[in-house]
Each structure stands twice: as structure tokens, then as C-alpha cells.
Design a protein around this motif. Structure first.
Motif, PDB file in Angstrom:
ATOM      1  N   HIS A  26      80.738  58.714 119.148  1.00 41.80           N
ATOM      2  CA  HIS A  26      80.897  57.616 118.190  1.00 41.80           C
ATOM      3  C   HIS A  26      79.559  57.334 117.512  1.00 41.80           C
ATOM      4  CE1 HIS A  26      79.573  55.527 121.877  1.00 41.80           C
ATOM      5  NE2 HIS A  26      79.038  54.639 121.063  1.00 41.80           N
ATOM      6  N   LEU A  27      79.587  56.456 116.524  1.00 41.91           N
ATOM      7  CA  LEU A  27      78.369  56.008 115.853  1.00 41.91           C
ATOM      8  C   LEU A  27      78.035  54.608 116.352  1.00 41.91           C
ATOM      9  CD1 LEU A  27      78.989  57.140 112.156  1.00 41.91           C
ATOM     10  CD2 LEU A  27      77.754  58.348 113.966  1.00 41.91           C
ATOM     11  N   ALA A  28      76.760  54.348 116.558  1.00 41.44           N
ATOM     12  CA  ALA A  28      76.286  53.038 117.004  1.00 41.44           C
ATOM     13  C   ALA A  28      75.111  52.644 116.111  1.00 41.44           C
ATOM     14  CB  ALA A  28      75.876  53.096 118.475  1.00 41.44           C
ATOM     15  N   VAL A  29      75.414  52.276 114.879  1.00 39.29           N
ATOM     16  CA  VAL A  29      74.365  52.030 113.883  1.00 39.29           C
ATOM     17  C   VAL A  29      73.477  50.850 114.238  1.00 39.29           C
ATOM     18  CG1 VAL A  29      75.561  53.182 111.995  1.00 39.29           C
ATOM     19  CG2 VAL A  29      75.953  50.748 112.397  1.00 39.29           C
ATOM     20  N   ALA A  30      73.943  49.922 115.045  1.00 42.68           N
ATOM     21  CA  ALA A  30      73.123  48.774 115.438  1.00 42.68           C
ATOM     22  C   ALA A  30      71.952  49.218 116.309  1.00 42.68           C
ATOM     23  CB  ALA A  30      73.976  47.750 116.171  1.00 42.68           C
ATOM     24  N   ASP A  31      72.060  50.383 116.957  1.00 42.00           N
ATOM     25  CA  ASP A  31      71.014  50.877 117.848  1.00 42.00           C
ATOM     26  C   ASP A  31      69.925  51.667 117.122  1.00 42.00           C
ATOM     27  OD1 ASP A  31      72.528  49.773 119.853  1.00 42.00           O
ATOM     28  OD2 ASP A  31      73.446  51.664 120.456  1.00 42.00           O
ATOM     29  N   ALA A  35      65.709  52.092 108.127  1.00 41.45           N
ATOM     30  CA  ALA A  35      65.409  51.191 107.018  1.00 41.45           C
ATOM     31  C   ALA A  35      66.689  50.800 106.279  1.00 41.45           C
ATOM     32  CB  ALA A  35      64.425  51.852 106.064  1.00 41.45           C
ATOM     33  N   LEU A  36      67.747  51.579 106.480  1.00 51.67           N
ATOM     34  CA  LEU A  36      69.027  51.291 105.834  1.00 51.67           C
ATOM     35  C   LEU A  36      69.783  50.233 106.626  1.00 51.67           C
ATOM     36  CD1 LEU A  36      70.164  54.982 105.241  1.00 51.67           C
ATOM     37  CD2 LEU A  36      69.093  53.453 103.591  1.00 51.67           C
ATOM     38  N   ASP A  37      70.609  49.439 105.933  1.00 53.72           N
ATOM     39  CA  ASP A  37      71.434  48.502 106.691  1.00 53.72           C
ATOM     40  C   ASP A  37      72.558  49.271 107.391  1.00 53.72           C
ATOM     41  OD1 ASP A  37      73.641  48.833 105.012  1.00 53.72           O
ATOM     42  OD2 ASP A  37      73.450  46.899 104.036  1.00 53.72           O
ATOM     43  N   GLY A  38      73.182  48.655 108.361  1.00 55.15           N
ATOM     44  CA  GLY A  38      74.170  49.320 109.203  1.00 55.15           C
ATOM     45  C   GLY A  38      75.308  49.971 108.449  1.00 55.15           C
ATOM     46  N   HIS A  39      75.875  49.270 107.467  1.00 54.97           N
ATOM     47  CA  HIS A  39      77.013  49.826 106.715  1.00 54.97           C
ATOM     48  C   HIS A  39      76.605  51.052 105.917  1.00 54.97           C
ATOM     49  CE1 HIS A  39      79.162  46.537 108.187  1.00 54.97           C
ATOM     50  NE2 HIS A  39      79.487  45.892 107.090  1.00 54.97           N
ATOM     51  N   GLU A  40      75.428  50.973 105.285  1.00 54.61           N
ATOM     52  CA  GLU A  40      74.968  52.098 104.475  1.00 54.61           C
ATOM     53  C   GLU A  40      74.650  53.310 105.345  1.00 54.61           C
ATOM     54  OE1 GLU A  40      71.741  53.224 100.988  1.00 54.61           O
ATOM     55  OE2 GLU A  40      71.824  51.180 101.750  1.00 54.61           O
ATOM     56  N   ARG A  44      76.594  56.944 105.129  1.00 52.26           N
ATOM     57  CA  ARG A  44      75.866  58.188 104.868  1.00 52.26           C
ATOM     58  C   ARG A  44      76.092  59.212 105.967  1.00 52.26           C
ATOM     59  NH1 ARG A  44      70.093  57.007 101.982  1.00 52.26           N
ATOM     60  NH2 ARG A  44      70.925  55.781 100.260  1.00 52.26           N
ATOM     61  N   LEU A  45      76.056  58.766 107.221  1.00 54.59           N
ATOM     62  CA  LEU A  45      76.273  59.696 108.335  1.00 54.59           C
ATOM     63  C   LEU A  45      77.674  60.297 108.285  1.00 54.59           C
ATOM     64  CD1 LEU A  45      74.480  57.780 111.228  1.00 54.59           C
ATOM     65  CD2 LEU A  45      73.686  59.861 110.057  1.00 54.59           C
ATOM     66  N   ILE A  46      78.668  59.477 107.997  1.00 55.43           N
ATOM     67  CA  ILE A  46      80.047  59.972 107.903  1.00 55.43           C
ATOM     68  C   ILE A  46      80.178  60.961 106.752  1.00 55.43           C
ATOM     69  CG2 ILE A  46      82.425  59.293 107.354  1.00 55.43           C
ATOM     70  CD1 ILE A  46      81.855  56.718 109.016  1.00 55.43           C
ATOM     71  N   GLU A  47      79.577  60.652 105.600  1.00 57.84           N
ATOM     72  CA  GLU A  47      79.621  61.565 104.449  1.00 57.84           C
ATOM     73  C   GLU A  47      78.982  62.912 104.766  1.00 57.84           C
ATOM     74  OE1 GLU A  47      77.726  59.358 101.343  1.00 57.84           O
ATOM     75  OE2 GLU A  47      79.486  58.101 100.995  1.00 57.84           O
ATOM     76  N   LEU A  48      77.961  62.917 105.636  1.00 62.28           N
ATOM     77  CA  LEU A  48      77.294  64.155 106.015  1.00 62.28           C
ATOM     78  C   LEU A  48      78.072  64.943 107.070  1.00 62.28           C
ATOM     79  CD1 LEU A  48      73.609  62.877 106.156  1.00 62.28           C
ATOM     80  CD2 LEU A  48      74.574  64.487 104.490  1.00 62.28           C
ATOM     81  N   GLU A  84      67.365  57.769 112.587  1.00 65.05           N
ATOM     82  CA  GLU A  84      68.755  57.715 112.146  1.00 65.05           C
ATOM     83  C   GLU A  84      69.668  58.424 113.149  1.00 65.05           C
ATOM     84  OE1 GLU A  84      66.516  58.245 109.391  1.00 65.05           O
ATOM     85  OE2 GLU A  84      66.858  56.221 108.617  1.00 65.05           O
ATOM     86  N   ALA A  85      69.147  59.489 113.780  1.00 69.78           N
ATOM     87  CA  ALA A  85      69.928  60.222 114.780  1.00 69.78           C
ATOM     88  C   ALA A  85      70.201  59.363 116.018  1.00 69.78           C
ATOM     89  CB  ALA A  85      69.205  61.504 115.174  1.00 69.78           C
ATOM     90  N   MET A  86      69.432  58.292 116.214  1.00 66.53           N
ATOM     91  CA  MET A  86      69.679  57.391 117.341  1.00 66.53           C
ATOM     92  C   MET A  86      71.021  56.678 117.207  1.00 66.53           C
ATOM     93  SD  MET A  86      67.204  57.804 119.420  1.00 66.53           S
ATOM     94  CE  MET A  86      67.191  56.400 120.521  1.00 66.53           C
ATOM     95  N   ALA A  87      71.592  56.659 116.004  1.00 66.46           N
ATOM     96  CA  ALA A  87      72.875  56.003 115.773  1.00 66.46           C
ATOM     97  C   ALA A  87      74.060  56.912 116.122  1.00 66.46           C
ATOM     98  CB  ALA A  87      72.994  55.565 114.326  1.00 66.46           C
ATOM     99  N   ILE A  88      73.787  58.184 116.433  1.00 70.60           N
ATOM    100  CA  ILE A  88      74.858  59.150 116.714  1.00 70.60           C
ATOM    101  C   ILE A  88      74.906  59.382 118.219  1.00 70.60           C
ATOM    102  CG2 ILE A  88      75.700  61.477 116.259  1.00 70.60           C
ATOM    103  CD1 ILE A  88      73.794  61.363 113.710  1.00 70.60           C
ATOM    104  N   ILE A  89      75.975  58.939 118.843  1.00 72.53           N
ATOM    105  CA  ILE A  89      76.114  59.062 120.303  1.00 72.53           C
ATOM    106  C   ILE A  89      76.877  60.336 120.599  1.00 72.53           C
ATOM    107  CG2 ILE A  89      76.886  57.959 122.435  1.00 72.53           C
ATOM    108  CD1 ILE A  89      74.678  56.432 120.793  1.00 72.53           C
ATOM    109  N   VAL A  90      76.267  61.196 121.422  1.00 73.31           N
ATOM    110  CA  VAL A  90      76.834  62.511 121.741  1.00 73.31           C
ATOM    111  C   VAL A  90      76.983  62.673 123.252  1.00 73.31           C
ATOM    112  CG1 VAL A  90      75.911  63.619 119.659  1.00 73.31           C
ATOM    113  CG2 VAL A  90      74.534  63.572 121.735  1.00 73.31           C
ATOM    114  N   ALA A  91      77.818  63.626 123.631  1.00 68.16           N
ATOM    115  CA  ALA A  91      77.959  63.974 125.047  1.00 68.16           C
ATOM    116  C   ALA A  91      78.268  65.449 125.136  1.00 68.16           C
ATOM    117  CB  ALA A  91      79.047  63.166 125.714  1.00 68.16           C
TER     118      ALA A  91
END
Length: 91
Positions: A26-31, A35-40, A44-48, A84-91
Motif C-alpha cells: 500500500h501507499l502511506a504518504v503521511a510517512d 516536499a509535495l503534499d500527501g494527495h499530490e 504521482r506515485l500511482i501515475e508512475l 518519496e520511496a518511504m511512502a511505498i510500503i513493500v513486502a
């Protein structure tokens, strides 16, 4: 016959080292300290292509501070800052 079970703990992609491969949980943009706000950042991550269930692999790390990282998401290679990669949770 014994079955091997691969139990992986979730972690931010920003902590992964070169050679790591996993699946986006999942994505955890709050973490992320972006410099971008959470929604932006999330948009962007989803678009990529950073979407739940996508396979990711860390291909390369920058020389200074291991930043940025080159990541393969499915069949696309993308350069990404670790913060920015800190917002992408992987396992």
C-alpha cells in the motif's frame, strides 16, 4: 513433504537496498518527508505505476547518500528519491 512459507515483513521501499525485490502492499504518504503534499505525492506515485500488488525491484542506488534509487515497477524503470520511496510500503 514440507512446505516453505516466505514470511516477509512490510517495510518502506525507501529503506530497501540494491537487489531488493518485493510487492507493493500500500501507499502511506503521511510517512514520507516529501516536499509535495500527501494527495499530490499519492497521485504521482500511482501515475508512475506504484500501485498495490505491483512487483518492484531496486536496481541502482545513487553514489551520494544512496539517493536517488532506480526502481523497476513491473516493466518500467523509474528514478525516485528515497524520501518519496518511504511512502511505498513493500513486502
Amino acid at each position: 513433504m514440507s512446505e516453505q512459507i516466505d514470511i516477509r515483513t512490510s517495510q518502506p521501499l525507501g529503506l530497501a537496498k540494491r537487489g531488493y525485490s518485493g510487492v507493493i502492499q500500500h501507499l502511506a504518504v503521511a510517512d514520507a518527508a516529501s516536499a509535495l503534499d500527501g494527495h499530490e505525492l499519492e497521485s504521482r506515485l500511482i501515475e508512475l505505476g506504484f500501485v498495490e500488488g505491483a512487483r518492484v525491484e531496486v536496481l541502482h542506488e545513487g553514489i551520494v547518500g544512496r539517493d536517488p534509487i532506480a526502481v523497476r515497477v513491473e516493466n518500467v524503470t523509474i528514478a525516485l528519491r528515497r524520501r518519496e520511496a518511504m511512502a511505498i510500503i513493500v513486502a
